[in-house]
Design an enzyme around this catalytic site. Structure first.
Site, PDB file in Angstrom:
ATOM      1  N   ASP A  59       0.856  -1.182   0.000  1.00 55.56           N
ATOM      2  CA  ASP A  59       0.000   0.000   0.000  1.00 55.56           C
ATOM      3  C   ASP A  59       0.890   1.228   0.000  1.00 55.56           C
ATOM      4  OD1 ASP A  59      -1.725   2.099   0.457  1.00 55.56           O
ATOM      5  OD2 ASP A  59      -2.721   1.189   2.191  1.00 55.56           O
ATOM      6  N   ASN A  86       3.441   6.031 -11.186  1.00 55.76           N
ATOM      7  CA  ASN A  86       2.139   6.034 -11.847  1.00 55.76           C
ATOM      8  C   ASN A  86       0.977   5.978 -10.865  1.00 55.76           C
ATOM      9  OD1 ASN A  86       0.089   5.326 -14.066  1.00 55.76           O
ATOM     10  ND2 ASN A  86       0.022   3.543 -12.715  1.00 55.76           N
ATOM     11  N   TYR A 157      -7.245  16.719  -5.457  1.00 55.12           N
ATOM     12  CA  TYR A 157      -6.469  15.939  -6.423  1.00 55.12           C
ATOM     13  C   TYR A 157      -5.648  16.852  -7.324  1.00 55.12           C
ATOM     14  CZ  TYR A 157      -5.604  13.145 -10.626  1.00 55.12           C
ATOM     15  OH  TYR A 157      -5.020  12.531 -11.695  1.00 55.12           O
ATOM     16  N   LYS A 161      -1.461  17.130  -7.762  1.00 62.68           N
ATOM     17  CA  LYS A 161      -0.762  16.959  -9.034  1.00 62.68           C
ATOM     18  C   LYS A 161       0.013  18.224  -9.415  1.00 62.68           C
ATOM     19  CE  LYS A 161      -1.908  12.720 -10.102  1.00 62.68           C
ATOM     20  NZ  LYS A 161      -0.894  11.640 -10.106  1.00 62.68           N
ATOM     21  N   THR A 192      -9.765   4.150 -17.802  1.00 69.11           N
ATOM     22  CA  THR A 192      -9.199   3.227 -16.823  1.00 69.11           C
ATOM     23  C   THR A 192     -10.261   2.904 -15.776  1.00 69.11           C
ATOM     24  OG1 THR A 192      -8.404   5.001 -15.382  1.00 69.11           O
ATOM     25  CG2 THR A 192      -6.903   4.247 -17.119  1.00 69.11           C
TER      26      THR A 192
END
Length: 268
Positions: A59, A86, A157, A161, A192
């Protein structure tokens, strides 16, 4: 094009599905030896099993996990030449999108940064000494078009990034002269599990727009996001760019951000 990756050792985080799986498969096809770090394996990853692939179940929100994955690459294959950070997106148990800055709590912000930024910091911290010992290496951090296109959705998020992009530039400046190239790849919306899993983005957005998940992914989402190509990105399209960036064929490319987003970003 020959990428000259024969016998290079790579670590791919989140390599059991989506972009990570496509990257793992591509690197293996190019002759690299690959360590995949992810919470679980998948049937698709299991199909790639062989002497050049090792799965490390871990994890990555655990502070010790990235360094453990790097150590496994050293133990099994003798070193590390390539790091592909990734793993990212919704942390385990989290569903995105969220539609307002007011939606995520302090805990949500911390978990988002642990998964999308701090795990990268820890992996790079562990990898750089190993790469320096081998005379250099290549790091690709998988970012997002949202890092450069703020919106009132998934704010935590996007902020994580954006931090990754800044980190990548700083790393490229410090370690480029020592032979380590660091770049980002910024996908747009990619077909995805984030989108396709039950209860994922496609279902959430379909409910919000009064549509169904297939129409949402095939037509409505590309229109909402003004995607020039009219479709979501295929994971292999991102993996191909990653493979080129980690290759010696990209020896003069560092500190750059490569966009693979179906035309999502419009700014110059």
């Amino acid at each position: 094009m020959e990428l000259n990756l024969q016998d290079k050792v790579a670590l791919v985080t989140g390599g059991s599905k989506g972009i990570g799986l496509a990257t793992t498969r591509t690197l293996l096809d190019e002759g690299a030896r690959v360590v995949v770090a992810s919470r679980t394996t998948t049937p698709e990853l299991d199909q790639l099993a062989g002497p050049d692939l090792v799965h490390v179940p871990t994890d990555l929100t655990d502070p010790g996990a990235p360094a453990f994955a790097v150590s496994r690459a050293v133990d099994v294959f003798g070193g590390l030449d390539i790091l592909v950070n990734n793993a990212g997106g919704p942390p385990p148990g989290v569903k995105l999108p969220r539609f307002s800055f007011l939606a995520p709590t302090d805990t949500d912000w911390r978990v988002m940064f642990e998964f999308n930024l701090f795990s990268v910091v820890r992996a790079v911290r562990a990898a750089i000494p190993v790469m320096l010992g081998r005379g250099g290496g290549a790091i690709v951090n998988v970012s997002s078009g949202n890092a450069r296109q703020p919106a009132a959705m998934n704010v935590d998020y996007s902020a994580a990034k954006a931090g990754m992009n800044n980190l990548t530039k700083a790393l490229s400046e410090e370690f480029g002269p020592q032979g380590i190239r660091v770049n980002t790849v910024s996908p747009g919306p990619v077909r995805t599990a984030w989108w396709t899993d039950e209860g994922g983005a496609a279902d959430i957005l379909a409910t919000a727009t009064g549509s169904n998940r297939d129409d949402l992914m095939d037509k409505i989402a590309p229109e909402m996001m003004k995607l020039t190509t009219g479709r979501l990105v295929d994971p292999q399209e991102v993996a191909d760019v990653i493979a080129l960036l980690v290759s010696p064929r990209s020896a003069s490319t560092t500190g750059a951000d490569f966009v693979v987003d179906s035309g999502f970003l419009k700014a110059v």
